[in-house]
Design a protein around this motif. Structure first.
Motif, mmCIF file in Angstrom:
data_model
loop_
_atom_site.group_PDB
_atom_site.id
_atom_site.type_symbol
_atom_site.label_atom_id
_atom_site.label_comp_id
_atom_site.label_asym_id
_atom_site.label_seq_id
_atom_site.Cartn_x
_atom_site.Cartn_y
_atom_site.Cartn_z
ATOM 1 N N UNK A 22 0.831 -1.203 0.000
ATOM 2 C CA UNK A 22 0.000 0.000 0.000
ATOM 3 C C UNK A 22 0.863 1.250 0.000
ATOM 4 N N UNK A 23 1.934 1.241 0.764
ATOM 5 C CA UNK A 23 2.848 2.386 0.824
ATOM 6 C C UNK A 23 3.497 2.628 -0.534
ATOM 7 N N UNK A 24 4.015 1.592 -1.144
ATOM 8 C CA UNK A 24 4.682 1.726 -2.441
ATOM 9 C C UNK A 24 3.670 2.127 -3.520
ATOM 10 N N UNK A 25 2.471 1.567 -3.485
ATOM 11 C CA UNK A 25 1.434 1.939 -4.457
ATOM 12 C C UNK A 25 1.067 3.415 -4.317
ATOM 13 N N UNK A 26 0.992 3.890 -3.081
ATOM 14 C CA UNK A 26 0.689 5.300 -2.842
ATOM 15 C C UNK A 26 1.807 6.179 -3.386
ATOM 16 N N UNK A 27 3.044 5.796 -3.132
ATOM 17 C CA UNK A 27 4.175 6.573 -3.630
ATOM 18 C C UNK A 27 4.283 6.508 -5.149
ATOM 19 N N UNK A 28 3.868 5.400 -5.751
ATOM 20 C CA UNK A 28 3.911 5.258 -7.212
ATOM 21 C C UNK A 28 2.967 6.237 -7.901
ATOM 22 N N UNK A 29 1.941 6.675 -7.176
ATOM 23 C CA UNK A 29 0.945 7.581 -7.755
ATOM 24 C C UNK A 29 1.284 9.056 -7.547
ATOM 25 N N UNK A 30 2.426 9.326 -6.894
ATOM 26 C CA UNK A 30 2.767 10.714 -6.579
ATOM 27 C C UNK A 30 4.245 10.966 -6.872
ATOM 28 N N UNK A 31 4.590 12.250 -7.010
ATOM 29 C CA UNK A 31 5.992 12.602 -7.141
ATOM 30 C C UNK A 31 6.648 12.493 -5.777
ATOM 31 N N UNK A 32 6.154 13.239 -4.810
ATOM 32 C CA UNK A 32 6.575 13.184 -3.412
ATOM 33 C C UNK A 32 5.325 13.063 -2.560
ATOM 34 N N UNK A 33 5.434 12.422 -1.407
ATOM 35 C CA UNK A 33 4.310 12.335 -0.471
ATOM 36 C C UNK A 33 4.804 12.706 0.916
ATOM 37 N N UNK A 34 4.051 13.564 1.577
ATOM 38 C CA UNK A 34 4.395 13.998 2.930
ATOM 39 C C UNK A 34 4.156 12.861 3.929
ATOM 40 N N UNK A 35 4.995 12.810 4.954
ATOM 41 C CA UNK A 35 4.909 11.796 5.996
ATOM 42 C C UNK A 35 3.507 11.765 6.609
ATOM 43 N N UNK A 36 2.955 12.936 6.924
ATOM 44 C CA UNK A 36 1.628 13.005 7.562
ATOM 45 C C UNK A 36 0.555 12.396 6.659
ATOM 46 N N UNK A 37 0.644 12.649 5.357
ATOM 47 C CA UNK A 37 -0.316 12.079 4.410
ATOM 48 C C UNK A 37 -0.203 10.553 4.402
ATOM 49 N N UNK A 38 1.027 10.054 4.325
ATOM 50 C CA UNK A 38 1.242 8.600 4.305
ATOM 51 C C UNK A 38 0.754 7.950 5.594
ATOM 52 N N UNK A 39 1.030 8.596 6.702
ATOM 53 C CA UNK A 39 0.606 8.090 8.012
ATOM 54 C C UNK A 39 -0.915 7.957 8.074
ATOM 55 N N UNK A 40 -1.621 8.997 7.621
ATOM 56 C CA UNK A 40 -3.087 8.959 7.619
ATOM 57 C C UNK A 40 -3.617 7.931 6.627
ATOM 58 N N UNK A 41 -3.040 7.884 5.444
ATOM 59 C CA UNK A 41 -3.513 6.977 4.390
ATOM 60 C C UNK A 41 -3.367 5.511 4.809
ATOM 61 N N UNK A 42 -2.247 5.198 5.475
ATOM 62 C CA UNK A 42 -1.991 3.814 5.861
ATOM 63 C C UNK A 42 -2.484 3.489 7.264
ATOM 64 N N UNK A 43 -2.847 4.500 8.043
ATOM 65 C CA UNK A 43 -3.322 4.271 9.405
ATOM 66 C C UNK A 43 -2.232 3.733 10.314
ATOM 67 N N UNK A 44 -1.020 4.253 10.144
ATOM 68 C CA UNK A 44 0.116 3.773 10.931
ATOM 69 C C UNK A 44 0.548 4.815 11.946
ATOM 70 N N UNK A 45 1.234 4.359 12.974
ATOM 71 C CA UNK A 45 1.852 5.270 13.930
ATOM 72 C C UNK A 45 3.106 5.857 13.282
ATOM 73 N N UNK B 294 9.956 18.425 8.717
ATOM 74 C CA UNK B 294 9.006 17.644 7.916
ATOM 75 C C UNK B 294 9.766 16.591 7.119
ATOM 76 N N UNK B 295 9.094 15.492 6.897
ATOM 77 C CA UNK B 295 9.668 14.390 6.130
ATOM 78 C C UNK B 295 8.736 14.108 4.965
ATOM 79 N N UNK B 296 9.338 13.874 3.825
ATOM 80 C CA UNK B 296 8.550 13.436 2.675
ATOM 81 C C UNK B 296 9.295 12.289 2.003
ATOM 82 N N UNK B 297 8.580 11.519 1.200
ATOM 83 C CA UNK B 297 9.159 10.330 0.580
ATOM 84 C C UNK B 297 8.819 10.285 -0.898
#
Length: 103
Positions: free
Chosen positions: A17-40, A69-72
């Motif tokens: 799910x994380x890699x699929x989310x990143x595949x759909x974006x240029x960069x993704x913010x840590x907070x967005x990824x955290x919310x999208x995946x429901x992770x701590x 801030x962290x982005x991936x």
């Protein structure tokens, strides 16, 4: 053309799910990824570190208004691995969906 190859590193559902989310974006913010995946924070950091160690993800840490801030971003190696993994999964599904001769 993408070579189908199953990737054990990407396969766990959280990483997929994380890699699929990143595949759909240029960069993704840590907070967005955290919310999208429901992770701590720590769980997401661990997943990103695992993928970064493999060369699949690049992370960038920067200051924004005094806050860190962290982005991936998915690397080209990560994108190739993801595309190959998806192709391998599609082959598996196509093989199951095809009628078996002689039955």
């Amino acid at each position: 053309m993408t070579t189908a190859r199953f990737d054990e590193l990407i396969h766990p559902s959280t990483r997929l799910t994380l890699v699929a989310t990143l595949a759909a974006a240029d960069w993704a913010e840590f907070a967005f990824l955290k919310d999208r995946l429901g992770l701590s924070d720590s769980a997401l950091s661990k997943q990103l570190a695992t993928l970064e160690e493999a060369g699949y993800v690049l992370t960038e840490r920067r200051l924004d208004g005094g806050r860190r801030k962290v982005r991936a971003q998915l690397t080209s190696t990560g994108r190739d691995a993801f595309n190959g993994h998806i192709a391998a999964l599609q082959e598996i599904v196509a093989g199951v969906a095809s009628p078996v001769v002689g039955e």
